[in-house]
Motif scaffolding. Structure first.
Motif, mmCIF file in Angstrom:
data_model
loop_
_atom_site.group_PDB
_atom_site.id
_atom_site.type_symbol
_atom_site.label_atom_id
_atom_site.label_comp_id
_atom_site.label_asym_id
_atom_site.label_seq_id
_atom_site.Cartn_x
_atom_site.Cartn_y
_atom_site.Cartn_z
ATOM 1 N N LEU A 7 5.466 -45.784 -35.015
ATOM 2 C CA LEU A 7 5.439 -46.034 -33.574
ATOM 3 C C LEU A 7 5.400 -47.531 -33.270
ATOM 4 O O LEU A 7 5.912 -47.974 -32.247
ATOM 5 N N GLU B 124 -0.267 -40.049 -29.214
ATOM 6 C CA GLU B 124 1.120 -40.498 -29.388
ATOM 7 C C GLU B 124 1.598 -40.247 -30.804
ATOM 8 O O GLU B 124 2.727 -39.797 -31.017
ATOM 9 N N PHE C 160 4.718 -37.848 -31.768
ATOM 10 C CA PHE C 160 5.826 -38.400 -32.544
ATOM 11 C C PHE C 160 6.051 -37.562 -33.806
ATOM 12 O O PHE C 160 7.189 -37.259 -34.175
ATOM 13 N N CYS D 103 12.667 -40.401 -30.512
ATOM 14 C CA CYS D 103 11.693 -40.016 -29.495
ATOM 15 C C CYS D 103 10.730 -41.156 -29.235
ATOM 16 O O CYS D 103 10.367 -41.886 -30.140
ATOM 17 N N GLU D 104 10.325 -41.259 -27.995
ATOM 18 C CA GLU D 104 9.348 -42.260 -27.585
ATOM 19 C C GLU D 104 8.258 -41.584 -26.772
ATOM 20 O O GLU D 104 8.444 -41.287 -25.597
#
Length: 169
Positions: free
Chosen positions: A28, A76, A80, A91-92
């Motif tokens: 990330l 997050e 992810f 993907c974010e």
């Protein structure tokens, strides 16, 4: 042990044996163009699961984590990991105190698909958090194939289970 060099750019290492949380947090923090491609996934259909369904599952998992008291960075990382486990590599996830959103852009020329959810109530429920993390562990384990329907079923079961101790949710 890796230290941040004097230039301010952190040392990045992706160790296969590291827990999924550590690997996902590391990815990330990388620019999207430098992230390694996800491992090939077993697919029951030719084209794989529908992107909106994967994003919905991802948001629902993130919602339970955030509502259960997990921190934004870990939520997050889990979101992810879920997307990558179903083959969605662009993907974010984005998590704030009450809002979860995720975007997936299939290619540089296609429009992104974005979905979001709002968390209205938060509390601490370690039993539920442990169950959701166990689900994410199974999703990210290359030896275990969890279908989208099975993941939804397990998530619904986690959501239905009440807090085992009085005074909890």
């Amino acid at each position: 042990m890796a230290f941040t060099p004097a230039t301010g750019v952190p040392t990045v290492s992706l160790i296969k044996d590291a827990p999924w949380q550590d690997r996902m947090r590391t990815m990330l923090r990388m620019p999207v163009t430098e992230r390694p491609a996800p491992e090939p996934v077993q697919r029951s259909e030719d084209e794989g699961p529908a992107v909106p369904r994967v994003l919905d599952l991802t948001l629902r998992i993130g919602e339970l984590l955030l509502a259960g008291g997990e921190g934004a960075e870990d939520v997050e990382a889990a979101m992810f990991a879920v997307c990558r486990s179903y083959g969605l590599d662009r993907c974010e996830p984005n998590v704030t105190f009450t809002l979860l959103s995720i975007s997936h852009q299939p290619s540089l020329v296609e429009d992104p698909v974005t979905a979001s959810r709002t968390v209205r109530r938060r509390g601490t429920d370690y039993t539920r958090l442990a169950a959701v993390f166990h689900l994410v562990d199974d999703l990210t384990d290359p030896e275990t194939h969890v279908s989208l329907e099975e993941a939804y079923r397990r998530l619904a079961e986690i959501r239905r289970n009440r807090h085992p101790y009085p005074g909890g949710r």
